[in-house]
Design an enzyme around this catalytic site. Structure first.
Site, PDB file in Angstrom:
ATOM      1  CB  THR A   1      40.168  16.047  21.137  1.00  0.00           C
ATOM      2  OG1 THR A   1      38.825  15.514  21.148  1.00  0.00           O
ATOM      3  CG2 THR A   1      40.704  16.030  19.717  1.00  0.00           C
ATOM      4  CB  CYS A   2      39.040  17.361  25.950  1.00  0.00           C
ATOM      5  SG  CYS A   2      38.177  18.585  24.944  1.00  0.00           S
TER       6      CYS A   2
ATOM      7  CB  SER B   1      31.999  19.515  18.393  1.00  0.00           C
ATOM      8  OG  SER B   1      33.006  19.432  17.415  1.00  0.00           O
TER       9      SER B   1
ATOM     10  CB  THR C   1      51.713  27.157  26.918  1.00  0.00           C
ATOM     11  OG1 THR C   1      52.924  26.370  26.878  1.00  0.00           O
ATOM     12  CG2 THR C   1      51.671  27.936  28.210  1.00  0.00           C
TER      13      THR C   1
END
Length: 431
Positions: free
Chosen positions: A51-52, A107, A188
């Site tokens: 993930t980022c 996170s 998207t």
């Protein structure tokens, strides 16, 4: 033992910035290649979370080194750099880490509710490639249930709890008349889709153009939300004409550069991608603001203190679900013994002398089946409570079954010569 061989190794936002994390981000093709390599090495249960904010690989393997080599074989970064920055956990610690990540406790934005969806996709992809065994599937499902319980029972996910929403907060702080601005959203996928909905729901944005490599996917979302689309080939001209450009793709390198933006005027660029998809030199353009996921994570949030106060509740919920998983795992270890006991009872049941005695007692097949089910159920209860060692419980089950079917009494009455089993119990020593 699967728990002892369950390992996780990875890097995240705590020790690395987006430039380093980008070197170890994994795209879809790289993920597929990694899973094929793993199977070639005899590894049948692992997945990668990219993930980022992090890249982590989870798996049931003999060593952490093997996971490290697999991951780095499909990423751009140097393996020695990865090792110098990586953390690894094994066994119970790895399981706890998995739960903390899935529940948003680890996170960059505390309580991030998007992370569990990203894990689900990662596990689903690995499962489709036959790389998720029963242990890892049960562990993952329990982690997902825990995350849902925390979201429903606590305020850990209150306020700004995702990068997509942090982008909205950033725009609120830095722009006025946002509803009149012209937006271009590139990408998207899940983050892009969520960001788009947030622009409409929270900022009242109306002029949004969606761009995606697969225009068909962009058109589906555009139809759903009443927006416009443009083909990926027109990205530069669309971005040049926009007031705000948000990029959320998984391209391995930048797709937007300073020279692509020739028009005058203020422009805000938000890069939600890892690795970076907007070249850093764009910052040198006059009247330009460029922010990435690390910048957004530092955004002051009035609800942060509230979410931090919910951490003890979340940990209590995690402990409860961990206990449930541990109980399942303990029972799973007993499955071979339970199966062996059931097979032994079936063997006795099909023995000719046993069947003749049962016939004399007018015991029907359903009664015999029920007796076996009861014996196995009692065995499972004893092993779950750990009152006895597996060997003792196994032998006692056979002994009780024979006693309950009253074989010994009828055997003696009919002169079969079998020993009177209730006079001297069978040995309780495990075999």
């Amino acid at each position: 033992m699967e728990i002892e061989q369950f390992h996780i190794v990875g890097i995240n936002y705590k020790k690395t910035d987006t430039s380093i994390r980008g070197q170890f981000a994994l795209n879809t093709q790289g993920y597929a290649n990694l899973l094929i390599k793993a199977q070639g090495l005899g590894i049948n249960s692992l997945f990668v979370l990219s993930t980022c904010n992090r890249t982590e690989i989870y798996g049931i393997v003999p060593s952490v080194e093997l996971l490290t080599e697999l991951l780095c074989s499909e990423t751009q970064g140097d393996i020695n750099t990865f090792k110098s920055l990586a953390y690894h956990k094994s066994g119970r610690q790895a399981i706890e880490h998995y739960f903390h990540v899935a529940c948003g406790l680890d996170s960059q934005i505390l309580g991030d509710y998007e992370i569990v969806g990203q894990i689900k996709q990662a596990v689903k992809f690995a499962k489709a490639h036959n790389c998720i065994n029963a242990f890892l599937e049960r562990l993952s499902n329990t982690a997902f249930q825990t995350s849902k319980a925390i979201k429903n029972q606590t305020e850990l996910s209150g306020g700004t709890v995702s990068v997509a929403f942090a982008a909205i907060q950033f725009l609120r702080l830095h722009l006025s008349d946002i509803s009149q601005k012209k937006f271009v959203l590139v990408g998207t996928g899940k983050i892009g889709h969520n960001t788009c909905k947030n622009l409409i729901d929270y900022l009242g944005a109306k002029d949004i153009t969606l761009i995606n490599r697969s225009q068909q996917k962009a058109e589906v979302i555009a139809k759903e939300l009443g927006l416009k689309t443009r083909p990926f080939e027109q990205l530069k001209s669309a971005a040049d004409a926009a007031d705000i450009v948000i990029v959320a793709t998984n391209a391995p390198q930048p797709i937007l550069f300073k020279e692509d933006l020739q028009s005058a005027g203020k422009k805000v660029l938000i890069d939600l991608s890892v690795p970076r998809n907007i070249d850093l030199l764009v910052k040198n353009r006059p009247q330009t603001i460029l922010v990435n996921v690390d910048d957004l994570s530092k955004l002051a949030d009035a609800t942060l203190k509230t979410r931090q106060g919910e951490i003890p509740k979340a940990l209590t919920i995690i402990d409860a679900y961990l206990a449930e998983f541990t109980q399942w795992y303990q029972m799973r270890k007993n499955v071979p013994i339970i199966r062996a006991a059931k097979q032994s009872l079936l063997d006795i049941h099909h023995c000719s002398w046993f069947q003749s005695l049962q016939a004399q007692q007018c015991v029907n097949p359903q009664q015999q089946e029920d007796a076996i089910k009861t014996a196995i159920k009692n065995l499972a209860i004893k092993m779950r409570s750990q009152e006895q060692t597996p060997g003792c419980a196994y032998i006692e089950t056979l002994h009780d079954y024979l006693n309950n079917t009253a074989i010994q009494g009828h055997a003696l009455e009919n002169g079969q010569g079998h020993p009177k089993m209730d006079s001297e119990p069978l040995s309780a020593e495990p075999h």
